[in-house]
Design an enzyme around this catalytic site. Sequence first.
Site, short mmCIF file in Angstrom:
data_model
loop_
_atom_site.label_atom_id
_atom_site.label_comp_id
_atom_site.label_asym_id
_atom_site.label_seq_id
_atom_site.Cartn_x
_atom_site.Cartn_y
_atom_site.Cartn_z
N HIS A 18 19.82 46.35 15.61
CA HIS A 18 19.85 47.81 15.80
C HIS A 18 18.82 48.44 14.87
O HIS A 18 18.03 47.73 14.21
CB HIS A 18 21.26 48.35 15.57
CG HIS A 18 21.87 48.00 14.24
ND1 HIS A 18 21.41 48.52 13.05
CD2 HIS A 18 22.88 47.16 13.91
CE1 HIS A 18 22.12 48.04 12.06
NE2 HIS A 18 23.03 47.19 12.54
N HIS A 21 18.26 46.97 11.35
CA HIS A 21 17.45 45.74 11.26
C HIS A 21 15.97 46.05 11.48
O HIS A 21 15.09 45.47 10.84
CB HIS A 21 17.92 44.71 12.30
CG HIS A 21 19.36 44.34 12.16
ND1 HIS A 21 20.32 44.79 13.03
CD2 HIS A 21 20.01 43.60 11.23
CE1 HIS A 21 21.50 44.32 12.64
NE2 HIS A 21 21.34 43.60 11.55
N CYS A 126 36.19 38.21 3.76
CA CYS A 126 35.79 39.02 4.92
C CYS A 126 34.93 38.17 5.84
O CYS A 126 33.88 37.66 5.44
CB CYS A 126 35.00 40.26 4.48
SG CYS A 126 34.25 41.11 5.91
N CYS A 129 31.38 39.61 6.56
CA CYS A 129 30.40 39.42 5.48
C CYS A 129 30.21 37.94 5.17
O CYS A 129 29.27 37.59 4.45
CB CYS A 129 30.85 40.08 4.18
SG CYS A 129 31.03 41.85 4.26
N CYS A 147 37.71 45.13 3.29
CA CYS A 147 36.29 44.95 3.00
C CYS A 147 35.66 46.30 2.69
O CYS A 147 35.80 47.25 3.46
CB CYS A 147 35.61 44.30 4.21
SG CYS A 147 33.81 44.32 4.03
N LYS A 299 27.31 53.61 6.51
CA LYS A 299 26.20 52.68 6.70
C LYS A 299 26.18 52.27 8.17
O LYS A 299 27.22 51.90 8.73
CB LYS A 299 26.41 51.44 5.84
CG LYS A 299 25.31 50.42 6.02
CD LYS A 299 25.65 49.06 5.45
CE LYS A 299 24.62 48.04 5.89
NZ LYS A 299 25.10 46.68 5.90
N LYS A 302 27.33 47.40 13.17
CA LYS A 302 28.08 47.16 14.39
C LYS A 302 29.56 47.45 14.20
O LYS A 302 30.19 48.09 15.05
CB LYS A 302 27.88 45.70 14.82
CG LYS A 302 28.36 45.44 16.21
CD LYS A 302 28.05 44.03 16.66
CE LYS A 302 28.88 43.71 17.88
NZ LYS A 302 29.86 42.65 17.63
O1 ME8 Z 1 23.09 39.85 5.88
N1 ME8 Z 1 20.45 50.26 6.76
O2 ME8 Z 1 22.33 39.47 8.03
P1 ME8 Z 1 22.60 40.87 8.74
C1 ME8 Z 1 19.44 49.53 6.26
N2 ME8 Z 1 22.31 36.89 7.61
N3 ME8 Z 1 19.27 48.22 6.51
C2 ME8 Z 1 20.15 47.62 7.30
C3 ME8 Z 1 21.23 48.32 7.89
C4 ME8 Z 1 21.36 49.71 7.58
N4 ME8 Z 1 22.34 50.45 8.06
N5 ME8 Z 1 21.94 47.47 8.63
C5 ME8 Z 1 21.32 46.25 8.54
C6 ME8 Z 1 22.67 39.12 6.76
N6 ME8 Z 1 20.24 46.35 7.73
C7 ME8 Z 1 22.37 37.66 6.42
C8 ME8 Z 1 21.07 37.61 5.65
S1 ME8 Z 1 19.14 36.26 4.39
C9 ME8 Z 1 19.01 34.76 3.68
C10 ME8 Z 1 20.68 36.24 5.19
C11 ME8 Z 1 19.31 45.26 7.40
O3 ME8 Z 1 22.35 40.62 10.18
C12 ME8 Z 1 19.15 45.10 5.89
O4 ME8 Z 1 17.95 44.44 5.63
O5 ME8 Z 1 23.92 41.41 8.34
C13 ME8 Z 1 20.29 44.17 5.55
O6 ME8 Z 1 20.10 43.52 4.32
C14 ME8 Z 1 20.22 43.21 6.72
O7 ME8 Z 1 19.85 44.04 7.84
C15 ME8 Z 1 21.53 42.48 6.98
O8 ME8 Z 1 21.43 41.79 8.19
#
Ligand code: ME8
Length: 497
Positions: A18, A21, A126, A129, A147, A299, A302
């Site tokens: 979204h 990301h 969680c 997470c 969480c 924040k 999903k």
């Molecule tokens: O954490 N505002 O993956 P993830 C800003 N797989 N950035 C956001 C956001 C928001 N509302 N939502 C998501 C993971 N992001 C792990 C990472 S790395 C070795 C493993 C971005 O799919 C932001 O960069 O939950 C956040 O850190 C990341 O998506 C989390 O993506």
Amino acid sequence: MKTFYITTPIYYPNAVPHLGHAYTTVYADILARYHRLKGDETFFLTGTDEHGLKLQRAAEKKGIHPKEFVDEMAERYKNYWSLLDISYDRFIRTTDPDHEELVKWALKKLYEKGLIYKAKYPGWYCVDCEKFYSEGEYEVIEGKPHCPIHKKPLEWLEEETYYFKLSEFTEFLQKTLKRDIVYPRQYAQEVLGKIEKEGLLDVSLARPKSRVWWGIPLPWDEEYTTYVWFDALLNYVTGAGYLRDPEKFNKLWANTHHVIGKDILWFHTAIWFSMLEALEIPLPRKVLVHAFLINRGLKMGKSAGNVVFIEDLLQRYQDSDGLRYIIARIFNLQKDIEVSTDLFDSIYNSDLADNYGNLVRRVGTLVKRRLNGKLTAGKVDEDVQKTIEKTIEEYTAAMNSYEVSRAVEHIMDLLRRANAYMNESKPWEKQAPVNELYTVMEAVRTATIMLHPIIPKSTTRVAKAFGFQINYNALSTHLEEYNVTEAPILFRKVKRT
Ligand code: ME8
């Protein structure tokens, strides 16, 4: 030649990406493109984090094998990134064979060094997470631990597991975090504060196979699956070629930049730095941490049910450049930003349509009409020339310190100045307004080169239409001749509803 290695987090492909990301990925892409523009040997890594309970459950829900599920989702991610012109050099998947090989190598090394031991783990967990939360970290809602991010009840888990001796790295971390390694520095302070307050506890690095079977088995005990974060973090090392291409690794790793959201700061500092130290791999040059996109007070995510879809924005702003520009303009490392259609529309309309787009159209049309498309070097207005030079300096300083939104604002100032100059000098009233049009063209050309990492499609179109090269070194020289074949309309204004 300088190298520049930049990574995004690898995202959980349990759902399509979204705007949150896209926020991280476009930012990293802009930095990658900027370094390529400067001629640095750049490697940009993104990908998907495909193991663990979250994915196992997502596949179960669909009644298919997790591998089948992640294969399909990885393709969808690639498709989104292609719609956004993300210029990654490798899309890494944690199910890639070279990555699985590296994770096993790393675990074995830690085990042999005596940094892993078996013990019981009890705690609140969680699933979204993939993380245990300790008291003080979780929120208590109606007497039950929840969480703090997903606001869902936590699950109580007690299991035999393998621990990584994180506690042994306390002093090392305290020393490291005082160095200039986390940007902005406030985030390093946050981690230091947490270590000070809670101490550094050993972390579980495995899950019993009976509960989580979808992942990489521990090399010495097949009854356990590697904890998804241990697996995931190592992607950055795999991606740089550690085991299979050490020469490439040595070149890239020396200038590693990890871009992350602040939600995963702890993993990318406390855990990651300790893992690297334990594996005798040098630390990254920088961890670049950004704040959140917020929607309706929460924040964006999903589980909060407040995501803004990438495809909706691509449609509203006609193409990737509009959305990429908006992200660059609002991007903020320190402050959470609330999404708003009004704000996005006004950024798009005033900066892209009215400022850059309008100037391109005006100057292109005049050079075509008055000079038959041929504009040879004239004299650049002194004041505009000064603004150009100052902007190049400010832009470069901002980009070198990862401040993309500041860099963009400087370019917009230059373009506003050039629009104003056009209005003052009124080239349309003159017979052969060579100096006036050349002045504006030089501002447009330099602004276009600087905007290229942010809006690659439109800038490429302008360079082609006006007959110049997109090249960082060309910023400091004047162009001999413009050959204008088209005066493109780049951005159509969005109507406010
Ligand atoms: O954490 N505002 O993956 P993830 C800003 N797989 N950035 C956001 C956001 C928001 N509302 N939502 C998501 C993971 N992001 C792990 C990472 S790395 C070795 C493993 C971005 O799919 C932001 O960069 O939950 C956040 O850190 C990341 O998506 C989390 O993506």
